[in-house]
Structure formats: structure tokens, C-alpha cells
Design a protein around this motif. Sequence first.
Motif, PDB file in Angstrom:
ATOM      1  N   ASP A 165      53.559  45.870  52.735  1.00 25.21           N
ATOM      2  CA  ASP A 165      52.656  44.727  52.548  1.00 25.21           C
ATOM      3  C   ASP A 165      51.277  45.138  52.029  1.00 25.21           C
ATOM      4  N   TYR A 166      51.103  46.388  51.653  1.00 28.39           N
ATOM      5  CA  TYR A 166      49.852  46.901  51.067  1.00 28.39           C
ATOM      6  C   TYR A 166      48.655  46.761  52.010  1.00 28.39           C
ATOM      7  N   ARG A 167      48.909  46.841  53.306  1.00 26.58           N
ATOM      8  CA  ARG A 167      47.811  46.746  54.275  1.00 26.58           C
ATOM      9  C   ARG A 167      47.457  48.101  54.891  1.00 26.58           C
ATOM     10  N   VAL A 168      48.404  49.018  54.928  1.00 30.53           N
ATOM     11  CA  VAL A 168      48.168  50.340  55.514  1.00 30.53           C
ATOM     12  C   VAL A 168      48.347  51.399  54.434  1.00 30.53           C
ATOM     13  N   TRP A 169      47.315  52.184  54.229  1.00 29.31           N
ATOM     14  CA  TRP A 169      47.311  53.208  53.191  1.00 29.31           C
ATOM     15  C   TRP A 169      47.051  54.571  53.844  1.00 29.31           C
ATOM     16  N   THR A 170      47.878  55.548  53.523  1.00 32.02           N
ATOM     17  CA  THR A 170      47.748  56.882  54.109  1.00 32.02           C
ATOM     18  C   THR A 170      47.514  57.908  53.004  1.00 32.02           C
ATOM     19  N   VAL A 171      46.494  58.729  53.189  1.00 30.90           N
ATOM     20  CA  VAL A 171      46.114  59.707  52.170  1.00 30.90           C
ATOM     21  C   VAL A 171      46.038  61.099  52.795  1.00 30.90           C
ATOM     22  N   LYS A 172      46.689  62.057  52.159  1.00 28.30           N
ATOM     23  CA  LYS A 172      46.570  63.462  52.538  1.00 28.30           C
ATOM     24  C   LYS A 172      45.461  64.099  51.708  1.00 28.30           C
ATOM     25  N   ILE A 173      44.713  64.994  52.326  1.00 21.34           N
ATOM     26  CA  ILE A 173      43.616  65.684  51.645  1.00 21.34           C
ATOM     27  C   ILE A 173      44.005  67.133  51.385  1.00 21.34           C
ATOM     28  N   LYS A 174      43.629  67.624  50.216  1.00 22.40           N
ATOM     29  CA  LYS A 174      43.904  69.020  49.880  1.00 22.40           C
ATOM     30  C   LYS A 174      43.163  69.950  50.836  1.00 22.40           C
ATOM     31  N   ARG A 175      43.824  71.011  51.218  1.00 26.47           N
ATOM     32  CA  ARG A 175      43.181  72.030  52.037  1.00 26.47           C
ATOM     33  C   ARG A 175      42.408  72.998  51.148  1.00 26.47           C
ATOM     34  N   GLY A 176      41.394  73.614  51.725  1.00 23.86           N
ATOM     35  CA  GLY A 176      40.665  74.644  50.988  1.00 23.86           C
ATOM     36  C   GLY A 176      39.590  74.140  50.057  1.00 23.86           C
ATOM     37  N   ILE A 177      39.134  72.890  50.240  1.00 20.77           N
ATOM     38  CA  ILE A 177      37.989  72.372  49.492  1.00 20.77           C
ATOM     39  C   ILE A 177      36.759  72.511  50.392  1.00 20.77           C
ATOM     40  N   TYR A 178      35.666  73.004  49.838  1.00 21.65           N
ATOM     41  CA  TYR A 178      34.483  73.265  50.651  1.00 21.65           C
ATOM     42  C   TYR A 178      33.248  72.552  50.108  1.00 21.65           C
ATOM     43  N   PHE A 179      32.376  72.172  51.025  1.00 21.90           N
ATOM     44  CA  PHE A 179      31.070  71.645  50.631  1.00 21.90           C
ATOM     45  C   PHE A 179      30.229  72.788  50.062  1.00 21.90           C
ATOM     46  N   ALA A 180      29.242  72.427  49.256  1.00 22.90           N
ATOM     47  CA  ALA A 180      28.293  73.429  48.755  1.00 22.90           C
ATOM     48  C   ALA A 180      27.561  74.058  49.940  1.00 22.90           C
ATOM     49  N   ASP A 181      27.214  75.311  49.803  1.00 27.65           N
ATOM     50  CA  ASP A 181      26.469  75.992  50.871  1.00 27.65           C
ATOM     51  C   ASP A 181      25.149  75.272  51.129  1.00 27.65           C
ATOM     52  N   ASP A 182      24.791  75.156  52.393  1.00 26.19           N
ATOM     53  CA  ASP A 182      23.547  74.481  52.751  1.00 26.19           C
ATOM     54  C   ASP A 182      23.115  74.950  54.133  1.00 26.19           C
ATOM     55  N   PRO A 183      21.796  75.027  54.388  1.00 33.12           N
ATOM     56  CA  PRO A 183      21.322  75.440  55.714  1.00 33.12           C
ATOM     57  C   PRO A 183      21.872  74.595  56.860  1.00 33.12           C
ATOM     58  N   ALA A 184      22.266  73.353  56.572  1.00 35.75           N
ATOM     59  CA  ALA A 184      22.804  72.481  57.618  1.00 35.75           C
ATOM     60  C   ALA A 184      24.072  73.055  58.242  1.00 35.75           C
ATOM     61  N   PHE A 185      24.759  73.918  57.497  1.00 34.61           N
ATOM     62  CA  PHE A 185      26.017  74.496  57.990  1.00 34.61           C
ATOM     63  C   PHE A 185      25.809  75.828  58.710  1.00 34.61           C
ATOM     64  N   LYS A 186      24.565  76.242  58.823  1.00 29.56           N
ATOM     65  CA  LYS A 186      24.204  77.436  59.605  1.00 29.56           C
ATOM     66  C   LYS A 186      24.993  78.684  59.198  1.00 29.56           C
ATOM     67  N   GLY A 187      25.121  78.862  57.896  1.00 28.64           N
ATOM     68  CA  GLY A 187      25.743  80.075  57.377  1.00 28.64           C
ATOM     69  C   GLY A 187      27.258  80.075  57.349  1.00 28.64           C
ATOM     70  N   GLN A 188      27.879  78.990  57.779  1.00 28.95           N
ATOM     71  CA  GLN A 188      29.342  78.902  57.800  1.00 28.95           C
ATOM     72  C   GLN A 188      29.853  78.123  56.592  1.00 28.95           C
ATOM     73  N   ARG A 189      31.012  78.515  56.082  1.00 29.73           N
ATOM     74  CA  ARG A 189      31.648  77.716  55.037  1.00 29.73           C
ATOM     75  C   ARG A 189      32.177  76.441  55.688  1.00 29.73           C
ATOM     76  N   ARG A 190      31.925  75.310  55.061  1.00 29.86           N
ATOM     77  CA  ARG A 190      32.298  74.026  55.660  1.00 29.86           C
ATOM     78  C   ARG A 190      33.407  73.376  54.840  1.00 29.86           C
ATOM     79  N   GLU A 191      34.606  73.334  55.418  1.00 25.19           N
ATOM     80  CA  GLU A 191      35.751  72.755  54.725  1.00 25.19           C
ATOM     81  C   GLU A 191      35.732  71.231  54.796  1.00 25.19           C
ATOM     82  N   LEU A 192      36.166  70.605  53.722  1.00 23.16           N
ATOM     83  CA  LEU A 192      36.326  69.161  53.680  1.00 23.16           C
ATOM     84  C   LEU A 192      37.487  68.745  54.574  1.00 23.16           C
ATOM     85  N   VAL A 193      37.276  67.736  55.418  1.00 28.01           N
ATOM     86  CA  VAL A 193      38.337  67.226  56.294  1.00 28.01           C
ATOM     87  C   VAL A 193      38.329  65.701  56.236  1.00 28.01           C
TER      88      VAL A 193
END
Length: 204
Positions: free
Chosen positions: A66-94
Motif C-alpha cells: 500500500d506504499y505506506r511503509v518504506w524500508t531502506v538499507k544504508i551502505k556500510r563504510g561511509i564516514y562523515f568528514a573529520d571534525d573536532p566534534a568527533f573527538k579524533g574518531q572516525r564517525r560512520e554514517l548510520v
Amino acid sequence: RGEEKKVLRYAFEVAETSLDPAKVNDLYSRMLTPHIYEGLYTYDHLARPVKIKPLTADGMPEHSADYRVWTVKIKRGIYFADDPAFKGQRRELVAQDYVYAFKRFADPSNKSPAWGGLEGEGFAGLNELRADALKTGRLDYDREIDGIRAIDRYTIRFTVKDPRPRFVYTLASGDLFGAVAREVQEFYGAEAEKHPVGTGPFKL
């Protein structure tokens, strides 16, 4: 001449109003934001006719009959740009980053010009979440709603109240609905829109 760099310079008629997708209200800002933030899908502009293709999503969305529920998988291994907000850690997209990004449009404190359009999508529970925020003065980002929910680290499920056969086109609006890291917003506070951090190819 073969070694010479090719540079494209493009003059905006007016300055951008913001680089925070939830606060953008003009064309020029929306020309910049999709290069910093990435949506789940994008347009394949070279296809004829134009079609939608995955960007950070791992394949096209699954939807209920009925086009009311949509499910999306996200690729693994995508990261945000480095930024001080992440305190030196690589931050993966989730998946939760998209949940947070969509909720930001409903947050009255952001005064989002795009809220009217998003309200019309009819995400289950989102309008109610905003209504409560208007009463309390604070949107509860930790409160789960059926309309936009991360069902695991790399899977997001959208539920809308009425059938939306064209909902994938909303998900392809990367200039607005790109992933936002909550840590960045909380780290910079009121100055966050001056520090856009996304998973896209460019950074400010």
C-alpha cells in the motif's frame, strides 16, 4: 597546458542564507548543501528519462503493497568528514543520522521553512512530536516514533499515514534531507550552521 588545473567559478547573485538544511530557505543555499550533506538517493541525470539511484542507500527501497511503509538499507563504510566534534574518531554514517536529520525539521527551535512540506508527508508520530515540543519548548529527539525509525544500525524504516507511491522522490532531496550528525549540532550549538559536516565530497 595539460598540467593546468581546470577551475570553475560561479557567481551567486546573493549570499546563502544558511548551510543548515533545516534552516535553508533559498535556491543558492540549496545548491551548496547537497555537496556537503548526502541524501539516501539522488537523481541519475544522465539517464533518459531521469531516474532515481542510490547514494548512501544500499539499493532501492522496499515498500509495502500500500506504499505506506518504506524500508531502506544504508551502505556500510561511509564516514562523515573529520571534525573536532568527533573527538579524533572516525564517525560512520548510520541509520539514526537520518532519523535525527528528519526530526530536526519538526523542531520548533529551528523554525524550518521546509516544515510545511514535510508535515504534509504524514510521517506517523512526527506531527505529534512537534506538537508536544510546542507545549514544552523542547523537542525530544530520543523519543521513538513509528514514522521515522532506525530498526538497526544500517536500516531505516519510514511509515506514512497515507499511501505515497512517489515517496522515494522525497528521499532523493539531498539538498534538504541529507544525514546530520547529532554530535556536531550539540558540539557547536548556536554556531552549528557555520560548521556544516556531512558525508559528501566537499567541506567548508
